[in-house]
Design a protein around this motif. Structure first.
Motif, PDB file in Angstrom:
ATOM      1  N   VAL A 168       0.860  -1.180   0.000  1.00 25.84           N
ATOM      2  CA  VAL A 168       0.000   0.000   0.000  1.00 25.84           C
ATOM      3  C   VAL A 168       0.900   1.236   0.000  1.00 25.84           C
ATOM      4  O   VAL A 168       1.735   1.393   0.902  1.00 25.84           O
ATOM      5  CB  VAL A 168      -0.916   0.014   1.236  1.00 25.84           C
ATOM      6  CG1 VAL A 168      -1.848   1.224   1.196  1.00 25.84           C
ATOM      7  CG2 VAL A 168      -1.722  -1.274   1.317  1.00 25.84           C
ATOM      8  N   VAL A 170       0.989   5.233   0.226  1.00 27.69           N
ATOM      9  CA  VAL A 170       0.203   6.415   0.599  1.00 27.69           C
ATOM     10  C   VAL A 170       1.075   7.656   0.409  1.00 27.69           C
ATOM     11  O   VAL A 170       2.200   7.705   0.911  1.00 27.69           O
ATOM     12  CB  VAL A 170      -0.248   6.332   2.075  1.00 27.69           C
ATOM     13  CG1 VAL A 170      -0.937   7.629   2.507  1.00 27.69           C
ATOM     14  CG2 VAL A 170      -1.183   5.148   2.290  1.00 27.69           C
ATOM     15  N   GLU A 219      -9.808  -3.311  -3.585  1.00 29.27           N
ATOM     16  CA  GLU A 219     -10.725  -2.153  -3.517  1.00 29.27           C
ATOM     17  C   GLU A 219     -11.033  -1.784  -2.065  1.00 29.27           C
ATOM     18  O   GLU A 219     -11.118  -0.608  -1.707  1.00 29.27           O
ATOM     19  CB  GLU A 219     -12.056  -2.456  -4.230  1.00 29.27           C
ATOM     20  CG  GLU A 219     -11.963  -2.668  -5.726  1.00 29.27           C
ATOM     21  CD  GLU A 219     -11.782  -4.125  -6.122  1.00 29.27           C
ATOM     22  OE1 GLU A 219     -11.206  -4.894  -5.320  1.00 29.27           O
ATOM     23  OE2 GLU A 219     -12.181  -4.494  -7.229  1.00 29.27           O
ATOM     24  N   VAL A 222      -7.922   0.162  -0.449  1.00 32.39           N
ATOM     25  CA  VAL A 222      -7.742   1.595  -0.778  1.00 32.39           C
ATOM     26  C   VAL A 222      -8.907   2.436  -0.246  1.00 32.39           C
ATOM     27  O   VAL A 222      -8.697   3.560   0.199  1.00 32.39           O
ATOM     28  CB  VAL A 222      -7.517   1.859  -2.296  1.00 32.39           C
ATOM     29  CG1 VAL A 222      -6.179   1.340  -2.742  1.00 32.39           C
ATOM     30  CG2 VAL A 222      -8.618   1.307  -3.169  1.00 32.39           C
ATOM     31  N   ARG A 223     -10.111   1.877  -0.252  1.00 35.69           N
ATOM     32  CA  ARG A 223     -11.264   2.654   0.257  1.00 35.69           C
ATOM     33  C   ARG A 223     -11.160   2.880   1.759  1.00 35.69           C
ATOM     34  O   ARG A 223     -11.419   3.982   2.259  1.00 35.69           O
ATOM     35  CB  ARG A 223     -12.574   1.928  -0.055  1.00 35.69           C
ATOM     36  CG  ARG A 223     -12.971   2.075  -1.512  1.00 35.69           C
ATOM     37  CD  ARG A 223     -14.366   1.535  -1.731  1.00 35.69           C
ATOM     38  NE  ARG A 223     -14.817   1.755  -3.095  1.00 35.69           N
ATOM     39  CZ  ARG A 223     -15.292   0.799  -3.872  1.00 35.69           C
ATOM     40  NH1 ARG A 223     -15.385  -0.440  -3.438  1.00 35.69           N
ATOM     41  NH2 ARG A 223     -15.688   1.097  -5.089  1.00 35.69           N
ATOM     42  N   ALA A 226      -8.379   5.363   2.451  1.00 37.54           N
ATOM     43  CA  ALA A 226      -8.806   6.709   2.022  1.00 37.54           C
ATOM     44  C   ALA A 226      -9.751   7.323   3.053  1.00 37.54           C
ATOM     45  O   ALA A 226      -9.650   8.522   3.363  1.00 37.54           O
ATOM     46  CB  ALA A 226      -9.482   6.635   0.662  1.00 37.54           C
ATOM     47  N   SER A 239      -3.012  10.439  -2.035  1.00 40.39           N
ATOM     48  CA  SER A 239      -3.311   9.340  -2.949  1.00 40.39           C
ATOM     49  C   SER A 239      -2.988   8.057  -2.200  1.00 40.39           C
ATOM     50  O   SER A 239      -2.063   8.019  -1.374  1.00 40.39           O
ATOM     51  CB  SER A 239      -2.524   9.456  -4.257  1.00 40.39           C
ATOM     52  OG  SER A 239      -1.221   9.025  -4.072  1.00 40.39           O
ATOM     53  N   VAL A 240      -3.797   7.048  -2.443  1.00 47.86           N
ATOM     54  CA  VAL A 240      -3.517   5.736  -1.848  1.00 47.86           C
ATOM     55  C   VAL A 240      -3.688   4.677  -2.930  1.00 47.86           C
ATOM     56  O   VAL A 240      -4.712   4.620  -3.601  1.00 47.86           O
ATOM     57  CB  VAL A 240      -4.410   5.452  -0.616  1.00 47.86           C
ATOM     58  CG1 VAL A 240      -5.870   5.707  -0.874  1.00 47.86           C
ATOM     59  CG2 VAL A 240      -4.228   4.004  -0.145  1.00 47.86           C
ATOM     60  N   SER A 241      -2.644   3.885  -3.108  1.00 48.79           N
ATOM     61  CA  SER A 241      -2.727   2.784  -4.071  1.00 48.79           C
ATOM     62  C   SER A 241      -2.371   1.497  -3.355  1.00 48.79           C
ATOM     63  O   SER A 241      -1.695   1.521  -2.318  1.00 48.79           O
ATOM     64  CB  SER A 241      -1.782   3.017  -5.250  1.00 48.79           C
ATOM     65  OG  SER A 241      -0.451   2.887  -4.823  1.00 48.79           O
ATOM     66  N   SER A 242      -2.845   0.394  -3.902  1.00 44.50           N
ATOM     67  CA  SER A 242      -2.462  -0.890  -3.337  1.00 44.50           C
ATOM     68  C   SER A 242      -2.193  -1.864  -4.470  1.00 44.50           C
ATOM     69  O   SER A 242      -2.949  -1.922  -5.440  1.00 44.50           O
ATOM     70  CB  SER A 242      -3.570  -1.406  -2.410  1.00 44.50           C
ATOM     71  OG  SER A 242      -3.029  -2.406  -1.581  1.00 44.50           O
ATOM     72  N   ILE A 256      -6.195   2.473  -7.067  1.00 42.18           N
ATOM     73  CA  ILE A 256      -5.688   3.770  -6.588  1.00 42.18           C
ATOM     74  C   ILE A 256      -6.845   4.755  -6.388  1.00 42.18           C
ATOM     75  O   ILE A 256      -7.796   4.759  -7.177  1.00 42.18           O
ATOM     76  CB  ILE A 256      -4.605   4.349  -7.539  1.00 42.18           C
ATOM     77  CG1 ILE A 256      -4.029   5.658  -6.995  1.00 42.18           C
ATOM     78  CG2 ILE A 256      -5.135   4.537  -8.950  1.00 42.18           C
ATOM     79  CD1 ILE A 256      -2.739   6.107  -7.676  1.00 42.18           C
TER      80      ILE A 256
END
Ligand SMILES: Nc1nc2c(ncn2[C@@H]2O[C@H](COP(=O)(O)OP(=O)(O)OP(=O)(O)O)[C@@H](O)[C@H]2O)c(=O)[nH]1
Length: 259
Positions: A168, A170, A219, A222-223, A226, A239-242, A256
């Motif tokens: 993850v 961030v 999903e 990241v949710r 966030a 921004s947050v991606s995994s 993301i």
């Protein structure tokens, strides 16, 4: 000796960023609880160059880093301490803009969840800072490795469920203080399970069952992250991606959210 880089000219283009990249140097950083963590940084130090000048005085950038090392560079308040380095770059280089990018591993001691044995976990972190005129921009990025267990696999299988290691990432812009540990905590709280470096059998049972009890899609991760970042009043944008390295596929699952 002739100073070629300082010669005037009428070149066609201004240069947005010129400087030194991949400069490796040790430094220290103070943790949230006040411990000093030693690490090695990969520095990128750049400035702008107007079209009237042939080149920058490039040696001044590694020279400045070397001085910082001699001064026992220890970052306490990340955002403000980096700002003073970027200000020094601007002054030394007599430039309008200065850019500092820094990659490093942040080492935290972490107890195994049941046995309590201590282990060291590295978290990869990045800083992207710039001072364009008087406008300061600072982005902190932390990558947190996690375990995730597939909710679908759990639901449809008679036993077991496939799982994966997720990374993850961030990135935040913030006011005031926000610590690397705060980002790590937010991510680890929503993972199927955290990762550890030392696990005895009692711990292994714990992490296996904990992941099974907290299944997460990419999903979901990241949710949920966030949502927590959104609630932190210091954070202005994020921004947050995994990226989940699937154990049943050769590809990764990726999501993301940018705000
Ligand atoms: N600008 C520039 N300099 C380079 C590059 N590659 C190597 N250099 C060398 O970096 C060396 C140091 O440059 P300066 O920082 O101007 O060195 P200096 O003039 O002795 O240092 P000051 O007294 O601080 O101005 C020069 O000899 C350049 O040739 C390049 O791509 N661009």
């Amino acid at each position: 000796m002739k100073d070629i880089q300082n010669t005037q000219g009428d070149y066609k283009f201004d240069i947005n960023k010129v400087g030194v990249d991949n400069l490796v140097c040790p430094f220290k950083i103070q943790s949230k609880i006040g411990e000093v963590i030693s690490t090695v940084g990969n520095f990128s130090m750049m400035v702008n160059l107007p079209k009237e000048l042939k080149g920058i005085n490039m040696s001044r950038l590694p020279q400045l880093l070397s001085e910082l090392k001699q001064e026992e560079l220890t970052l306490n308040d990340l955002k403000q301490d980096i700002r003073s380095i970027v200000e020094r770059m601007k002054k030394r280089m007599e430039s309008k803009d200065a850019y500092l990018d820094l990659d490093f591993d942040y080492f935290l001691e972490k107890k195994a969840p049941v046995s309590g044995f201590m282990g060291i976990v590295p978290y990869h972190a990045k800083i992207n800072a710039s001072l364009q005129g008087s406008s300061y921009n600072f982005i902190l990025t932390v990558e947190v490795p996690i375990t995730t267990l597939c909710p679908c696999s759990k639901e449809i299988s008679d036993y077991s469920a496939h799982n994966q290691r997720g990374y993850v990432e961030v990135s935040i812009k913030f006011d005031g203080l926000f610590y690397i540990e705060d980002i790590i905590e937010i991510v680890e709280e929503v993972a199927s399970c955290e990762i550890y470096s030392v696990l005895k059998r009692v711990d292994e049972k714990y992490v296996t069952e904990r992941a099974y009890e907290n299944p997460r899609f990419v999903e979901d991760v990241v949710r949920l992250v966030a949502e927590k970042l959104d609630q932190a009043s210091q954070i202005k944008s994020f921004s947050v991606s995994s990226r989940h390295q699937e154990s049943i596929h050769s590809h990764d699952a990726y999501a993301i959210i940018e705000r």
